[in-house]
Design a protein around this motif. Structure first.
Motif, PDB file in Angstrom:
ATOM      1  N   SER A 121       1.098  -1.235   0.114  1.00 22.96           N
ATOM      2  CA  SER A 121       0.164   0.023   0.140  1.00 22.96           C
ATOM      3  C   SER A 121       0.749   1.392   0.117  1.00 22.96           C
ATOM      4  CB  SER A 121      -1.159   0.042   1.231  1.00 22.96           C
ATOM      5  OG  SER A 121      -0.061  -0.029   2.497  1.00 22.96           O
ATOM      6  N   GLY A 290      -2.225  -1.810  13.753  1.00 21.14           N
ATOM      7  CA  GLY A 290      -3.729  -1.636  13.453  1.00 21.14           C
ATOM      8  C   GLY A 290      -3.876  -0.177  12.401  1.00 21.14           C
ATOM      9  N   ILE A 291      -3.053   0.611  12.954  1.00 20.54           N
ATOM     10  CA  ILE A 291      -3.019   1.899  11.887  1.00 20.54           C
ATOM     11  C   ILE A 291      -2.302   1.718  10.481  1.00 20.54           C
ATOM     12  CG2 ILE A 291      -2.054   4.308  11.525  1.00 20.54           C
ATOM     13  CD1 ILE A 291      -2.163   4.513  15.055  1.00 20.54           C
ATOM     14  N   GLN A 293      -2.792  -1.053   8.846  1.00 18.50           N
ATOM     15  CA  GLN A 293      -3.815  -1.892   8.224  1.00 18.50           C
ATOM     16  C   GLN A 293      -4.990  -0.639   7.683  1.00 18.50           C
ATOM     17  OE1 GLN A 293      -6.000  -4.848  10.424  1.00 18.50           O
ATOM     18  NE2 GLN A 293      -7.498  -5.012   8.926  1.00 18.50           N
ATOM     19  N   GLN A 294      -5.186   0.082   8.449  1.00 16.29           N
ATOM     20  CA  GLN A 294      -6.080   1.252   8.113  1.00 16.29           C
ATOM     21  C   GLN A 294      -5.717   2.238   6.947  1.00 16.29           C
ATOM     22  OE1 GLN A 294      -7.165   3.194  11.663  1.00 16.29           O
ATOM     23  NE2 GLN A 294      -8.257   1.153  12.691  1.00 16.29           N
ATOM     24  N   GLN A 295      -4.327   2.394   7.120  1.00 18.26           N
ATOM     25  CA  GLN A 295      -3.731   3.061   6.005  1.00 18.26           C
ATOM     26  C   GLN A 295      -3.603   2.769   4.582  1.00 18.26           C
ATOM     27  OE1 GLN A 295       0.070   4.214   7.523  1.00 18.26           O
ATOM     28  NE2 GLN A 295      -0.638   5.876   8.913  1.00 18.26           N
ATOM     29  N   SER A 296      -4.163   1.795   4.326  1.00 24.08           N
ATOM     30  CA  SER A 296      -4.101   0.920   3.027  1.00 24.08           C
ATOM     31  C   SER A 296      -5.150   1.605   2.080  1.00 24.08           C
ATOM     32  CB  SER A 296      -4.463  -0.470   2.862  1.00 24.08           C
ATOM     33  OG  SER A 296      -4.612  -0.865   1.789  1.00 24.08           O
ATOM     34  N   PRO A 301      -7.190  -4.944   2.523  1.00 21.05           N
ATOM     35  CA  PRO A 301      -6.147  -4.680   3.318  1.00 21.05           C
ATOM     36  C   PRO A 301      -4.691  -5.234   2.754  1.00 21.05           C
ATOM     37  CG  PRO A 301      -7.915  -5.403   4.884  1.00 21.05           C
ATOM     38  CD  PRO A 301      -8.214  -5.611   3.358  1.00 21.05           C
TER      39      PRO A 301
END
Length: 338
Positions: A121, A290-291, A293-296, A301
Motif C-alpha cells: 500500500s 492496526g493503523i 492496516q487502516q492506511q491501505s 488490506p
C-alpha cells in the motif's frame, strides 16, 4: 560351640551343605520381590509394548500441537508471499515465489516506490520505534506488577493484621469482574490526572497488582517452611530483610512465571494502549499495526505487510518464552527449597 536357635534357623531358611541358600529359599525371595517391584511388559526384543491408549494419547497431542502452531506457520507463509500471488497462490503450504520484500518494507528499508511495486500500500511503519515503546510498556508493567504482587502475596501469607482474610476474599472476588467493566473508570481517572498519551497513564491501571498474581504468589509463600524465616529472625534480620534476602531469592521460579505471563499479556494488549497512547511517542506495536492496516488505500488490506509486521512482533516474546520456559514449568511444582 555356639548353637543357633531353631527359631532363628527357621527364619533364615534351610541351607545347603555348602552354606548357601537352598533353591526353595531363592524362589521364595523372588516371589516376594515380584510383589513389590512393578512388572514391565516388554516384547522379545526388550522394548516396551505400545498400547492403543498410548497411540491415541500421542495422536491427540500431535493434533493439538499442529492446531496451535499452524496459524503461526500460515502467518509466516503469507509474509513470504508476494502481494501479487496472495490470492492466486493461496492453497499451497509453501509459496511458489518466496520473497523478503514484505519484511523489508515493514522495517522501512525500502522506498515508497519499491513498496508499491511489490504490491504494498505504500504505508510506512516506524517499526523499531514502536518496538521500543512496546518493550518499555510491557517491561514497566511486568516488573512493577510482579514486585507489588509479591509484596501483597507475602503480606497475606505471613503477616497478621485485622481484616486480612476479608480483604483477601474481596481480592479473590475481583477475579470474577470482567476487565471491560473497569475500562471506562480507569480512562476517566487517567484523563482527569492529565496522563493521556504518557507511559504513566498507560501503565497506571495495571502496575499495582492483579488478583491472580497475588493468589499465585501467596500459595507459594505458604509452602515455604517457617523454620527458614525463624532462623533469619534469630540472626537479627527484620521483616523487610526476610522478604528481600530470604523469600525473594527462594521464589525465583514463581516470580519469573508471573513476570513472563504479565509480559505476554501486556505485549499483546491493544484496546487500552489505543485509548491512552495514540501519539507517536507512546504508540505501541499492536496499535501501530492496526493503523498500518487502516492506511491501505486499496479496497483490501495489505495482508502481506500486516503478516510480516505481526511475525516480527511475535519474535521478542517467542525468544523470551524459549529462554524462560523451563523456569515456568519448574515453578508449577510449588517447592520452596530444592
Amino acid at each position: 560351640m555356639t548353637r543357633i536357635p531353631t527359631r532363628a534357623r527357621t527364619a533364615a531358611g534351610p541351607r545347603t551343605s555348602h552354606g548357601e541358600d537352598s533353591p526353595l529359599t531363592e524362589s521364595a525371595s523372588l516371589k516376594a520381590g515380584s510383589r513389590t517391584r512393578p512388572r514391565i511388559t516388554t516384547r522379545a526384543g526388550g522394548r516396551r509394548k505400545i498400547s492403543p491408549g498410548r497411540i491415541i494419547a500421542w495422536a491427540v497431542l500431535a493434533s493439538a500441537l499442529v492446531a496451535t502452531l499452524f496459524p503461526f506457520y500460515w502467518m509466516i507463509r503469507t509474509a513470504l508471499t508476494p502481494a501479487a500471488d496472495l490470492y492466486s497462490d493461496s492453497t499451497g503450504l509453501v509459496p511458489d515465489h518466496p520473497t523478503m520484500i514484505n519484511f523489508l518494507r515493514v522495517l522501512g528499508l525500502t522506498s515508497r516506490e519499491e513498496a508499491v511495486d511489490a504490491g504494498g500500500s505504500g504505508a510506512q511503519v516506524d517499526f523499531l520505534r514502536y518496538l521500543l515503546n512496546s518493550v518499555v510498556y510491557s517491561g514497566l508493567i511486568a516488573s512493577l506488577q510482579t514486585l507489588f504482587c509479591a509484596m501483597a502475596g507475602y503480606a497475606f501469607a505471613r503477616l497478621r493484621f485485622p481484616g486480612r482474610d476479608a480483604v483477601f476474599g474481596v481480592l479473590i472476588a475481583a477475579l470474577m469482574v470482567p476487565p471491560i467493566f473497569t475500562l471506562l473508570p480507569n480512562f476517566v481517572l487517567v484523563k482527569n490526572l492529565g496522563w493521556l498519551n504518557t507511559f504513566a497513564g498507560m501503565v497506571a491501571p495495571s502496575v499495582l497488582m492483579t488478583p491472580f498474581a497475588v493468589f499465585f504468589l501467596r500459595q507459594f509463600f505458604l509452602s515455604i517452611p517457617r523454620e527458614v524465616e525463624e532462623a533469619a529472625v534469630l540472626d537479627g534480620v527484620g521483616a523487610w530483610g526476610i522478604f528481600w534476602r530470604v523469600v525473594l531469592p527462594m521464589s525465583r521460579g514463581p516470580l519469573i512465571t508471573i513476570g513472563l505471563t504479565t509480559t505476554v499479556w501486556a505485549w499483546k494488549d491493544y484496546l487500552w494502549p489505543l485509548l491512552t497512547g495514540r501519539d507517536e511517542e507512546t504508540r505501541v506495536l499492536t496499535v501501530a499495526l492496526g493503523i498500518f492496516q487502516q492506511q491501505s488505500p486499496n479496497t483490501q488490506p495489505d495482508w502481506t505487510g500486516i503478516m510480516a509486521g505481526s511475525a516480527l512482533s511475535v519474535l521478542p516474546v517467542l525468544v523470551l518464552l524459549l529462554l524462560l520456559g523451563r523456569r515456568l514449568v519448574e515453578s508449577l511444582n510449588f517447592t520452596g527449597i530444592k
